[in-house]
Design a protein around this motif. Structure first.
Motif, PDB file in Angstrom:
ATOM      1  N   SER A 115      40.964  28.217 -10.853  1.00 55.42           N
ATOM      2  CA  SER A 115      40.610  27.698 -12.184  1.00 55.42           C
ATOM      3  C   SER A 115      41.195  28.504 -13.221  1.00 55.42           C
ATOM      4  CB  SER A 115      38.935  28.252 -12.273  1.00 55.42           C
ATOM      5  OG  SER A 115      38.794  29.598 -12.159  1.00 55.42           O
ATOM      6  N   PRO A 116      42.419  27.651 -13.416  1.00 54.62           N
ATOM      7  CA  PRO A 116      43.388  28.392 -14.620  1.00 54.62           C
ATOM      8  C   PRO A 116      42.898  28.173 -15.805  1.00 54.62           C
ATOM      9  CG  PRO A 116      44.067  26.179 -13.835  1.00 54.62           C
ATOM     10  CD  PRO A 116      42.806  26.580 -13.002  1.00 54.62           C
ATOM     11  N   PRO A 117      43.261  29.008 -16.860  1.00 42.78           N
ATOM     12  CA  PRO A 117      43.004  28.914 -18.318  1.00 42.78           C
ATOM     13  C   PRO A 117      43.405  27.402 -18.993  1.00 42.78           C
ATOM     14  CG  PRO A 117      45.019  30.383 -17.915  1.00 42.78           C
ATOM     15  CD  PRO A 117      44.427  30.043 -16.853  1.00 42.78           C
ATOM     16  N   HIS A 118      42.735  27.354 -20.191  1.00 42.99           N
ATOM     17  CA  HIS A 118      43.579  26.013 -20.582  1.00 42.99           C
ATOM     18  C   HIS A 118      44.592  26.376 -21.854  1.00 42.99           C
ATOM     19  CE1 HIS A 118      41.208  27.400 -24.184  1.00 42.99           C
ATOM     20  NE2 HIS A 118      40.147  27.531 -23.741  1.00 42.99           N
ATOM     21  N   SER A 119      44.814  27.585 -21.865  1.00 40.04           N
ATOM     22  CA  SER A 119      45.680  27.819 -22.698  1.00 40.04           C
ATOM     23  C   SER A 119      46.664  29.274 -22.247  1.00 40.04           C
ATOM     24  CB  SER A 119      45.441  28.185 -24.239  1.00 40.04           C
ATOM     25  OG  SER A 119      44.926  26.961 -24.782  1.00 40.04           O
ATOM     26  N   TRP A 120      47.931  29.195 -22.507  1.00 39.16           N
ATOM     27  CA  TRP A 120      48.744  30.280 -22.013  1.00 39.16           C
ATOM     28  C   TRP A 120      49.799  30.410 -23.064  1.00 39.16           C
ATOM     29  CZ3 TRP A 120      51.097  34.291 -20.484  1.00 39.16           C
ATOM     30  CH2 TRP A 120      52.414  34.401 -19.682  1.00 39.16           C
ATOM     31  N   VAL A 121      50.081  31.668 -23.517  1.00 41.23           N
ATOM     32  CA  VAL A 121      50.701  31.830 -24.741  1.00 41.23           C
ATOM     33  C   VAL A 121      51.592  32.971 -24.469  1.00 41.23           C
ATOM     34  CG1 VAL A 121      50.814  32.367 -27.415  1.00 41.23           C
ATOM     35  CG2 VAL A 121      48.810  31.153 -26.399  1.00 41.23           C
ATOM     36  N   LEU A 122      53.026  32.846 -24.703  1.00 41.17           N
ATOM     37  CA  LEU A 122      54.077  33.814 -24.662  1.00 41.17           C
ATOM     38  C   LEU A 122      54.594  34.263 -26.207  1.00 41.17           C
ATOM     39  CD1 LEU A 122      55.913  35.785 -23.325  1.00 41.17           C
ATOM     40  CD2 LEU A 122      57.508  34.015 -23.083  1.00 41.17           C
ATOM     41  N   VAL A 123      54.344  35.468 -26.424  1.00 43.14           N
ATOM     42  CA  VAL A 123      55.218  35.680 -27.779  1.00 43.14           C
ATOM     43  C   VAL A 123      56.556  36.412 -27.547  1.00 43.14           C
ATOM     44  CG1 VAL A 123      55.085  37.200 -29.834  1.00 43.14           C
ATOM     45  CG2 VAL A 123      52.994  36.401 -28.853  1.00 43.14           C
ATOM     46  N   SER A 124      57.695  35.552 -27.815  1.00 43.72           N
ATOM     47  CA  SER A 124      59.023  36.171 -27.583  1.00 43.72           C
ATOM     48  C   SER A 124      59.736  36.555 -29.049  1.00 43.72           C
ATOM     49  CB  SER A 124      59.901  35.009 -26.890  1.00 43.72           C
ATOM     50  OG  SER A 124      59.951  33.883 -27.568  1.00 43.72           O
ATOM     51  N   GLY A 125      60.896  36.278 -29.317  1.00 47.95           N
ATOM     52  CA  GLY A 125      61.402  36.523 -30.614  1.00 47.95           C
ATOM     53  C   GLY A 125      62.319  35.391 -31.019  1.00 47.95           C
ATOM     54  N   VAL A 126      62.738  35.728 -32.343  1.00 51.97           N
ATOM     55  CA  VAL A 126      63.717  34.928 -32.794  1.00 51.97           C
ATOM     56  C   VAL A 126      64.994  35.399 -32.562  1.00 51.97           C
ATOM     57  CG1 VAL A 126      62.167  34.206 -34.759  1.00 51.97           C
ATOM     58  CG2 VAL A 126      63.929  36.109 -34.935  1.00 51.97           C
ATOM     59  N   ALA A 127      65.486  36.253 -31.709  1.00 55.22           N
ATOM     60  CA  ALA A 127      66.798  36.719 -31.209  1.00 55.22           C
ATOM     61  C   ALA A 127      67.412  35.631 -30.658  1.00 55.22           C
ATOM     62  CB  ALA A 127      66.936  37.966 -30.568  1.00 55.22           C
ATOM     63  N   CYS A 128      66.687  34.605 -30.361  1.00 51.77           N
ATOM     64  CA  CYS A 128      67.650  33.232 -29.758  1.00 51.77           C
ATOM     65  C   CYS A 128      68.488  32.527 -30.797  1.00 51.77           C
ATOM     66  CB  CYS A 128      66.517  32.305 -29.075  1.00 51.77           C
ATOM     67  SG  CYS A 128      65.292  31.671 -30.222  1.00 51.77           S
ATOM     68  N   TYR A 129      68.097  32.602 -31.981  1.00 54.15           N
ATOM     69  CA  TYR A 129      69.045  31.984 -32.816  1.00 54.15           C
ATOM     70  C   TYR A 129      70.048  32.694 -33.348  1.00 54.15           C
ATOM     71  CZ  TYR A 129      64.531  29.597 -33.341  1.00 54.15           C
ATOM     72  OH  TYR A 129      63.074  28.847 -32.926  1.00 54.15           O
ATOM     73  N   LYS A 130      71.227  32.219 -33.409  1.00 56.35           N
ATOM     74  CA  LYS A 130      72.397  32.932 -33.822  1.00 56.35           C
ATOM     75  C   LYS A 130      72.721  33.270 -35.477  1.00 56.35           C
ATOM     76  CE  LYS A 130      77.259  33.072 -32.630  1.00 56.35           C
ATOM     77  NZ  LYS A 130      78.048  32.238 -31.905  1.00 56.35           N
ATOM     78  N   PRO A 131      72.580  34.535 -35.612  1.00 57.28           N
ATOM     79  CA  PRO A 131      72.759  34.959 -37.155  1.00 57.28           C
ATOM     80  C   PRO A 131      73.493  34.534 -37.845  1.00 57.28           C
ATOM     81  CG  PRO A 131      72.919  36.978 -35.218  1.00 57.28           C
ATOM     82  CD  PRO A 131      72.929  35.935 -34.592  1.00 57.28           C
ATOM     83  N   SER A 132      73.192  34.073 -39.007  1.00 61.21           N
ATOM     84  CA  SER A 132      74.071  33.291 -40.022  1.00 61.21           C
ATOM     85  C   SER A 132      73.612  33.538 -41.258  1.00 61.21           C
ATOM     86  CB  SER A 132      74.111  31.743 -39.521  1.00 61.21           C
ATOM     87  OG  SER A 132      74.535  31.003 -40.664  1.00 61.21           O
ATOM     88  N   LEU A 133      74.477  33.614 -42.536  1.00 57.24           N
ATOM     89  CA  LEU A 133      73.884  33.674 -43.525  1.00 57.24           C
ATOM     90  C   LEU A 133      73.578  32.266 -44.198  1.00 57.24           C
ATOM     91  CD1 LEU A 133      76.598  36.091 -45.156  1.00 57.24           C
ATOM     92  CD2 LEU A 133      74.544  36.549 -44.334  1.00 57.24           C
ATOM     93  N   THR A 134      73.792  31.148 -43.386  1.00 54.00           N
ATOM     94  CA  THR A 134      73.787  29.755 -44.006  1.00 54.00           C
ATOM     95  C   THR A 134      72.879  29.006 -43.472  1.00 54.00           C
ATOM     96  OG1 THR A 134      75.885  29.073 -43.085  1.00 54.00           O
ATOM     97  CG2 THR A 134      75.686  30.075 -45.598  1.00 54.00           C
ATOM     98  N   ALA A 135      73.072  29.094 -41.913  1.00 55.86           N
ATOM     99  CA  ALA A 135      72.362  27.896 -41.057  1.00 55.86           C
ATOM    100  C   ALA A 135      70.676  28.305 -41.037  1.00 55.86           C
ATOM    101  CB  ALA A 135      72.546  28.210 -39.506  1.00 55.86           C
ATOM    102  N   GLU A 136      69.715  27.271 -41.193  1.00 54.86           N
ATOM    103  CA  GLU A 136      68.362  27.523 -41.113  1.00 54.86           C
ATOM    104  C   GLU A 136      67.907  26.921 -39.701  1.00 54.86           C
ATOM    105  OE1 GLU A 136      66.208  25.765 -44.384  1.00 54.86           O
ATOM    106  OE2 GLU A 136      67.178  27.217 -45.876  1.00 54.86           O
ATOM    107  N   TYR A 137      67.078  27.701 -39.059  1.00 59.02           N
ATOM    108  CA  TYR A 137      66.613  27.421 -37.732  1.00 59.02           C
ATOM    109  C   TYR A 137      65.153  27.098 -37.712  1.00 59.02           C
ATOM    110  CZ  TYR A 137      70.837  29.557 -36.297  1.00 59.02           C
ATOM    111  OH  TYR A 137      72.271  30.008 -35.986  1.00 59.02           O
ATOM    112  N   THR A 138      64.822  25.749 -37.206  1.00 59.85           N
ATOM    113  CA  THR A 138      63.430  25.305 -37.054  1.00 59.85           C
ATOM    114  C   THR A 138      63.104  25.588 -35.453  1.00 59.85           C
ATOM    115  OG1 THR A 138      63.466  22.926 -36.643  1.00 59.85           O
ATOM    116  CG2 THR A 138      63.436  23.869 -38.805  1.00 59.85           C
ATOM    117  N   GLU A 139      62.163  25.107 -35.134  1.00 62.98           N
ATOM    118  CA  GLU A 139      61.574  25.216 -33.761  1.00 62.98           C
ATOM    119  C   GLU A 139      62.183  24.065 -32.998  1.00 62.98           C
ATOM    120  OE1 GLU A 139      57.785  26.459 -35.806  1.00 62.98           O
ATOM    121  OE2 GLU A 139      59.517  24.993 -36.219  1.00 62.98           O
TER     122      GLU A 139
END
Length: 304
Positions: free
Chosen positions: A98-122
């Motif tokens: 009887s699994p849950p209806h929702s499963w949430v992982l909190v990770s981080g924004v370190a997946c996005y490459k550092p930049s002074l100009t680029a903007e990242y969305t999901e």
């Protein structure tokens, strides 16, 4: 709603637990130590998932732990404390009758490459480029449910920025030097500083835990939300605003080479480089930020 929280005794977990209980929900924490309202990770693996409607994983060794040297042992702990606990929860969900209806992982924004100009969305594409982005890749991959389980359980990933709050997180280490008048910009100060107030991160997680609005099966791939405030801020702006609210000078910059020497170069990039991260999907979901800008967040945290 019955909610199971991995790493629920930490800074974000305490805030999320308080919010959920205030809403009348029942919370069980997975922790290394047994106790009332808790189960251990060992019990999860041996007994399986306890009855729950939602599950969250917040577990993970603090990447900026000032008491740990940046060495292979510490790096191994950073990975295992995140990847192994996430895998344990996702496997328990997949095996549950009887699994849950929702499963949430909190990770981080370190997946996005550092930049002074680029903007990242999901929706931004990314591939690992350093140790911390590789960590995010393995961490999020560990959360994926097999297709059979994904048909009944909504999967959500919240990529959090630096979490600001009164009782822990980044602010706990910053406040003393600022109070002493020793605060200053880190590196150039021009780097973006993606942040979120702990109350808003808890709010996004709580909203993500809610059952799907319609009766259709959830999408089999995870929904991703950037857990950052809408206001894009640089390290310089953060430093000056905190100094202004505390009425303290901020005239002692910390050069990048000093940060690298103190923290290790792979870890120092968290503070000396940054990304412009936009919470596009978070806002589209209808979430309303309590602290959308730095001034309101810092005033709540330092009590001005």
């Amino acid at each position: 709603m019955r909610v199971l929280i991995g790493g629920g005794s930490g800074f974000v977990g305490r805030e999320l637990t308080r919010l959920l209980r205030d809403k009348g929900h029942e919370v069980t924490v997975i922790s290394r130590q047994p106790g009332p309202g808790r189960i251990t990770w060992g019990e999860l693996e041996s007994h399986g998932l306890p009855p729950c409607d939602g599950a969250v994983n917040l577990a993970g060794e603090n990447v900026l732990n000032p008491l740990r040297w940046w060495n292979e042992s510490y790096k191994k702990d950073l990975f295992s404390s995140r990847v192994d606990t996430t895998k344990a929860l996702s496997q328990a969900i997949a095996a549950s009758p009887s699994p849950p209806h929702s499963w949430v992982l909190v990770s981080g924004v370190a997946c996005y490459k550092p930049s002074l100009t680029a903007e990242y969305t999901e929706d931004s594409d990314w591939t690992p480029f350093d140790l911390l982005s590789q960590l995010v890749k393995e961490w999020e991959a560990a959360a994926f449910l097999p297709e059979s389980a994904a048909k009944t359980t909504k999967q959500v990933i919240v990529r959090a920025g630096a979490v600001l709050g009164r009782d822990g997180g980044a602010m706990k280490q910053m406040l003393l030097p600022f109070w002493l008048g020793l605060g200053g910009t880190l590196g150039s100060g021009r780097q973006p500083f993606p942040w979120i107030h702990v109350s808003d991160l808890a709010g996004i997680i709580a909203r993500s835990l809610e059952p799907p609005a319609n009766t259709e099966a959830p999408p089999t791939s995870p929904q991703v939300y950037n857990g950052v405030a809408p206001a894009i801020t640089t390290n310089y702006e953060f430093t000056k605003e905190l100094g202004r609210i505390l009425r303290r000078p901020t005239i002692l910059p910390v050069p990048e080479f000093v940060m690298s020497a103190l923290l290790g170069s792979e870890r120092a990039v968290i503070l000396t480089q940054g990304q412009k991260v936009v919470p596009m999907k978070t806002l589209e979901s209808g979430y309303q930020f309590k602290y959308p800008d730095l001034t309101s967040a810092l005033k709540q945290i330092v009590g001005s």
